[in-house]
Write a protein that holds these residues in place. Structure first.
Motif, mmCIF file in Angstrom:
data_model
loop_
_atom_site.group_PDB
_atom_site.id
_atom_site.type_symbol
_atom_site.label_atom_id
_atom_site.label_comp_id
_atom_site.label_asym_id
_atom_site.label_seq_id
_atom_site.Cartn_x
_atom_site.Cartn_y
_atom_site.Cartn_z
ATOM 1 N N ALA A 25 0.837 -1.206 0.000
ATOM 2 C CA ALA A 25 0.000 0.000 0.000
ATOM 3 C C ALA A 25 0.871 1.254 0.000
ATOM 4 N N HIS A 26 1.918 1.234 0.797
ATOM 5 C CA HIS A 26 2.845 2.374 0.830
ATOM 6 C C HIS A 26 3.486 2.566 -0.537
ATOM 7 N N ALA A 27 3.906 1.473 -1.158
ATOM 8 C CA ALA A 27 4.530 1.553 -2.486
ATOM 9 C C ALA A 27 3.554 2.113 -3.515
ATOM 10 N N ALA A 28 2.292 1.715 -3.432
ATOM 11 C CA ALA A 28 1.293 2.224 -4.379
ATOM 12 C C ALA A 28 1.093 3.729 -4.198
ATOM 13 N N LEU A 29 0.987 4.176 -2.962
ATOM 14 C CA LEU A 29 0.845 5.614 -2.700
ATOM 15 C C LEU A 29 2.072 6.380 -3.179
ATOM 16 N N LEU A 30 3.232 5.816 -2.901
ATOM 17 C CA LEU A 30 4.470 6.477 -3.297
ATOM 18 C C LEU A 30 4.607 6.541 -4.818
ATOM 19 N N THR A 31 4.265 5.462 -5.488
ATOM 20 C CA THR A 31 4.334 5.430 -6.946
ATOM 21 C C THR A 31 3.412 6.488 -7.538
ATOM 22 N N THR A 32 2.217 6.606 -6.971
ATOM 23 C CA THR A 32 1.268 7.624 -7.431
ATOM 24 C C THR A 32 1.844 9.023 -7.219
ATOM 25 N N ALA A 33 2.429 9.250 -6.050
ATOM 26 C CA ALA A 33 3.007 10.564 -5.757
ATOM 27 C C ALA A 33 4.167 10.884 -6.699
ATOM 28 N N LEU A 34 5.012 9.889 -6.971
ATOM 29 C CA LEU A 34 6.172 10.122 -7.841
ATOM 30 C C LEU A 34 5.775 10.260 -9.310
ATOM 31 N N ALA A 35 4.633 9.704 -9.682
ATOM 32 C CA ALA A 35 4.192 9.768 -11.080
ATOM 33 C C ALA A 35 3.550 11.111 -11.427
ATOM 34 N N ARG A 36 3.142 11.847 -10.417
ATOM 35 C CA ARG A 36 2.532 13.156 -10.677
ATOM 36 C C ARG A 36 3.536 14.099 -11.298
ATOM 37 N N ARG A 37 3.043 14.970 -12.148
ATOM 38 C CA ARG A 37 3.889 15.989 -12.754
ATOM 39 C C ARG A 37 4.317 16.984 -11.669
ATOM 40 N N PRO A 114 6.700 16.719 -2.570
ATOM 41 C CA PRO A 114 6.520 16.798 -1.112
ATOM 42 C C PRO A 114 5.710 15.617 -0.567
ATOM 43 N N THR A 115 4.755 15.123 -1.336
ATOM 44 C CA THR A 115 3.955 13.978 -0.895
ATOM 45 C C THR A 115 4.839 12.744 -0.755
ATOM 46 N N ALA A 116 5.690 12.488 -1.746
ATOM 47 C CA ALA A 116 6.598 11.341 -1.670
ATOM 48 C C ALA A 116 7.567 11.511 -0.512
ATOM 49 N N LEU A 117 8.024 12.728 -0.274
ATOM 50 C CA LEU A 117 8.929 12.975 0.850
ATOM 51 C C LEU A 117 8.217 12.717 2.176
ATOM 52 N N ALA A 118 6.956 13.140 2.292
ATOM 53 C CA ALA A 118 6.190 12.896 3.518
ATOM 54 C C ALA A 118 5.957 11.393 3.730
ATOM 55 N N LEU A 119 5.655 10.670 2.658
ATOM 56 C CA LEU A 119 5.480 9.221 2.770
ATOM 57 C C LEU A 119 6.781 8.535 3.174
#
Length: 170
Positions: A25-37, A114-119
């Motif tokens: 679940a963490h990886a999925a959230l992180l992947t989503t955050a990193l995929a954002r422009r 920032p979202t990926a950094l927070a995660l």
């Protein structure tokens, strides 16, 4: 997890499954955050190169930690297996955790997320809270060999302390 280790000396398969579900679940959230422009301008080339180098070094440390395990049961904590003190474990008692946080920090910085950094910070906090429990379990399970290893090897990363096998008597 703590209850399993303290009561039975190992993680139960169901507990390990929940743990790995949390990782997924963490990886999925992180992947989503990193995929954002990225909303901010790109990093200058030297800073981006440093962030990517941190990602690569962290990934290498994480994989080097994984390689030292005897199999999936030891990796998941359902079987302690032998005490691992060589390879990446010579420089860190937790190379997988250290490598994961370094790699994710580098990726978050490279993407300016920032979202990926927070995660990543949340994951680091979980590791920081969990490691003392893991260390108590390893001390109980392996005894003196683990205590010696604990004394000479940093928790996160650093140079191993050389222990004199023939100390001078006081």
């Amino acid at each position: 997890m703590r209850r399993d280790l303290e009561r039975d000396g190992r993680l139960h398969a169901g507990t390990a499954a929940w743990m790995w579900t949390g990782y997924a679940a963490h990886a999925a959230l992180l992947t989503t955050a990193l995929a954002r422009r990225p909303t901010s301008p790109p990093l200058p080339a030297p800073a981006r190169a440093a962030a990517l180098a941190l990602t690569g070094a962290g990934s290498a440390l994480l994989l080097a930690g994984f390689r030292r395990f005897a199999g999936p049961a030891q990796l998941t904590g359902t079987d302690a297996g032998p005490l691992v003190t060589g390879g990446a474990y010579r420089y860190s008692r937790n190379p997988q955790y250290t490598g994961a946080v370094a790699a994710l920090t580098g990726a978050a910085a490279a993407r300016r997320s920032p979202t990926a950094l927070a995660l990543t910070a949340a994951l680091a906090a979980v590791y920081r809270a969990w490691v003392p429990t893991e260390e108590r379990h390893l001390t109980h399970h392996f005894g003196a060999p683990y205590r010696d290893y604990h004394t000479r090897t940093p928790r996160w990363l650093g140079r191993p302390t050389v222990v004199d096998p023939w100390p001078t008597p006081a």
